[in-house]
Write a protein that holds these residues in place. Structure first.
Motif, short mmCIF file in Angstrom:
data_model
loop_
_atom_site.label_atom_id
_atom_site.label_comp_id
_atom_site.label_asym_id
_atom_site.label_seq_id
_atom_site.Cartn_x
_atom_site.Cartn_y
_atom_site.Cartn_z
N LEU A 1 0.84 -1.20 0.00
CA LEU A 1 0.00 0.00 0.00
C LEU A 1 0.88 1.25 0.00
N HIS A 2 1.90 1.21 0.84
CA HIS A 2 2.81 2.33 1.01
C HIS A 2 3.52 2.64 -0.32
N ALA A 3 4.03 1.59 -0.96
CA ALA A 3 4.76 1.77 -2.23
C ALA A 3 3.82 2.27 -3.33
N LEU A 4 2.63 1.70 -3.38
CA LEU A 4 1.68 2.09 -4.43
C LEU A 4 1.25 3.55 -4.26
N ALA A 5 1.05 3.96 -3.00
CA ALA A 5 0.66 5.35 -2.74
C ALA A 5 1.78 6.30 -3.19
N ALA A 6 3.02 5.93 -2.90
CA ALA A 6 4.16 6.77 -3.30
C ALA A 6 4.28 6.84 -4.82
N ALA A 7 4.11 5.71 -5.47
CA ALA A 7 4.21 5.67 -6.93
C ALA A 7 3.09 6.50 -7.57
N GLY A 8 1.89 6.37 -7.02
CA GLY A 8 0.75 7.12 -7.54
C GLY A 8 0.99 8.62 -7.46
N ARG A 9 1.54 9.04 -6.32
CA ARG A 9 1.80 10.47 -6.17
C ARG A 9 2.80 10.94 -7.23
N GLN A 10 3.87 10.15 -7.44
CA GLN A 10 4.89 10.55 -8.41
C GLN A 10 4.37 10.59 -9.83
N LEU A 11 3.48 9.64 -10.15
CA LEU A 11 2.98 9.55 -11.52
C LEU A 11 1.71 10.36 -11.72
N GLU A 12 1.28 11.04 -10.66
CA GLU A 12 0.03 11.80 -10.68
C GLU A 12 -1.16 10.93 -11.06
N LEU A 13 -1.16 9.73 -10.49
CA LEU A 13 -2.29 8.81 -10.65
C LEU A 13 -2.99 8.72 -9.30
N ALA A 14 -4.29 8.81 -9.31
CA ALA A 14 -5.04 8.67 -8.05
C ALA A 14 -4.87 7.25 -7.51
N THR A 15 -4.89 7.10 -6.19
CA THR A 15 -4.78 5.76 -5.61
C THR A 15 -5.84 5.58 -4.53
N ALA A 16 -6.27 4.32 -4.39
CA ALA A 16 -7.22 3.97 -3.34
C ALA A 16 -6.75 2.67 -2.71
N GLY A 17 -6.89 2.58 -1.40
CA GLY A 17 -6.47 1.38 -0.69
C GLY A 17 -7.60 0.82 0.15
N ILE A 18 -7.87 -0.48 -0.04
CA ILE A 18 -8.83 -1.17 0.83
C ILE A 18 -7.99 -1.79 1.95
N VAL A 19 -8.20 -1.33 3.16
CA VAL A 19 -7.33 -1.71 4.28
C VAL A 19 -8.07 -2.64 5.23
N ARG A 20 -7.41 -3.74 5.56
CA ARG A 20 -7.97 -4.65 6.56
C ARG A 20 -7.66 -4.08 7.93
N GLY A 21 -8.68 -3.62 8.65
CA GLY A 21 -8.42 -3.11 9.99
C GLY A 21 -9.32 -1.95 10.36
N GLU A 22 -9.02 -1.41 11.52
CA GLU A 22 -9.84 -0.34 12.08
C GLU A 22 -9.37 1.02 11.57
N ALA A 23 -10.31 1.94 11.50
CA ALA A 23 -10.00 3.27 10.97
C ALA A 23 -8.95 4.01 11.81
N ASP A 24 -8.79 3.64 13.09
CA ASP A 24 -7.81 4.39 13.88
C ASP A 24 -6.36 4.05 13.49
N SER A 25 -6.17 2.98 12.71
CA SER A 25 -4.81 2.69 12.26
C SER A 25 -4.34 3.71 11.22
N ILE A 26 -5.23 4.60 10.81
CA ILE A 26 -4.83 5.64 9.85
C ILE A 26 -3.73 6.53 10.43
N ASN A 27 -3.58 6.49 11.76
CA ASN A 27 -2.52 7.28 12.39
C ASN A 27 -1.17 6.58 12.41
N ASN A 28 -1.11 5.32 11.98
CA ASN A 28 0.21 4.67 12.03
C ASN A 28 1.10 5.23 10.90
N PRO A 29 2.42 5.04 11.01
CA PRO A 29 3.32 5.69 10.04
C PRO A 29 3.05 5.27 8.59
#
Ligand SMILES: *Cc1c(COP(=O)(O)O)cnc(C)c1O
Length: 262
Positions: free
Chosen positions: A40-68
Motif C-alpha cells: 500500500l505504502h509503495a503504491l501510494a508513493a508511486a501514484g503520487r509521483q505519476l500523478e495517478l489517483a490511488t485507493a487502498g482497501i485496508v484490513r483493519g480499524e479506521a484508527d490505524s490511519i494514524n500509524n506511520p
C-alpha cells in the motif's frame, strides 16, 4: 535501496503494472493491504509521483490511519477504505471486484501485495544485477517475487523461499498459479516451518536474534520479512540443510518502513 519510498521488491513488482496502467490511461489504481502493508505504502508513493489517483482497501480499524504507514499513504493522496476481516476476505471474488470497479470507475485494480502476472517481468530483471550463485534465498508472502524470479531462473541457480506466514498447503499452489511449473521443475523449494507463529508474529527471543544479526551484519532488518527469513536461513545452515561451500545470495526485499513504530 532502489528508492526512498517505493521499497525493494514492491518497486520491482509494480514496474510493469504501473506502465500498463499509464498506457491504458487508467484514472487511478486501487489495491488491498493490511495496516502496515509495504505494498500500500509503495503504491501510494508511486501514484503520487505519476500523478495517478490511488485507493487502498485496508484490513483493519479506521484508527490505524494514524500509524506511520497509513499516514504516509494518506498524505500522498491515497483514499483509504477500512474493512473488517470478513469483507477483506472477499478481495478475490468477482462480485466484490465488480462492485469496486463500479465505485472506482476507470481504476486499475492491483491484487494484494502486487502479486499478479504483470509483476513477474519486473522481478525477473533482478537477475541481471546479481553475480552467479548456487542458491538464491528470499522471504515469501504472496508469492509474486518468488514467481518472478522463477520465470527467469538461471539453470544453475536454485531458489529457496522462506514463508513468513503459515503457507502450508496453499503457498506452492499460489506460486504455481502465477508461474506454472514446467515438467519436473525442481529448481526451487519452499521452507514452511520458519513462520514463527504466523504473519507478522515474532517471539521476543526471535526479535532479539534478528536485532543481533542486524548488528553483526550491519544490515537493517525487520522482523516481518527479511529478519524472519534470514534467521530461518541461518538456522537451516546450522542444521545442515545447505551444501557446504555453496554460494548463497540472500535477497533483502526491503520493507523497512513497516518496522517504524508509531
Ligand atoms: C511483500 C514483501 C515480501 C513478500 O513478497 P511476495 O511477493 O508477496 O511473496 C517480502 N519482503 C518484503 C519486505 C515485502 O514487503
Amino acid at each position: 535501496m532502489l528508492h526512498p519510498e517505493i521499497s525493494g521488491n514492491k518497486w520491482r513488482k509494480l514496474k510493469y503494472v504501473l506502465r500498463h496502467a499509464l498506457s491504458e490511461d487508467a484514472r487511478g489504481l486501487l489495491t488491498f493491504g493490511g495496516a502496515y502493508s509495504n505494498h500500500l505504502h509503495a503504491l501510494a508513493a508511486a501514484g503520487r509521483q505519476l500523478e495517478l489517483a490511488t485507493a487502498g482497501i485496508v484490513r483493519g480499524e479506521a484508527d490505524s490511519i494514524n500509524n506511520p504507514t497509513l499516514s504516509d499513504a494518506s498524505a500522498w493522496g491515497m483514499a483509504l477504505e477500512f474493512v473488517d476481516r470478513r469483507q477483506y476476505r472477499l478481495r478475490h471474488t468477482q462480485a466484490y471486484l465488480t462492485q469496486l470497479a463500479y465505485r472506482y470507475p476507470g481504476y486499475h485494480i492491483v491484487p494484494e501485495g502486487g502479486s499478479c502476472p504483470l509483476a513477474l517481468p519486473g522481478v525477473a530483471e533482478l537477475w541481471q544485477e546479481l553475480p552467479p550463485s548456487d542458491e538464491l534465498i528470499l522471504p515469501v508472502a504472496s508469492g509474486g517475487t518468488l514467481a518472478g524470479l522463477l520465470s527467469a531462473r538461471p539453470a544453475g541457480t536454485r531458489l529457496r523461499g522462506y514463508a513468513v506466514l503459515k503457507g502450508k498447503g496453499w503457498l506452492a499452489e499460489t506460486v504455481h498459479q502465477l508461474y506454472p511449473p514446467a515438467d519436473g521443475d525442481s529448481g526451487w523449494q519452499l521452507r514452511l516451518d520458519h513462520h514463527g507463529g504466523g504473519y507478522a508474529k515474532c517471539s521476543a527471543a526471535d526479535r532479539i536474534a534478528i536485532a543481533q544479526l542486524s548488528g553483526e551484519l550491519r544490515v537493517p532488518l525487520e522482523p516481518v520479512y527479511s529478519g524472519k527469513a534470514l534467521l530461518g536461513l541461518f538456522r537451516d545452515i546450522a542444521a545442515g540443510c545447505y551444501t557446504p561451500g555453496s554460494r548463497l545470495i540472500f535477497l533483502h526485499t526491503g520493507g523497512l518502513q513497516g518496522a517504524r513504530s508509531g
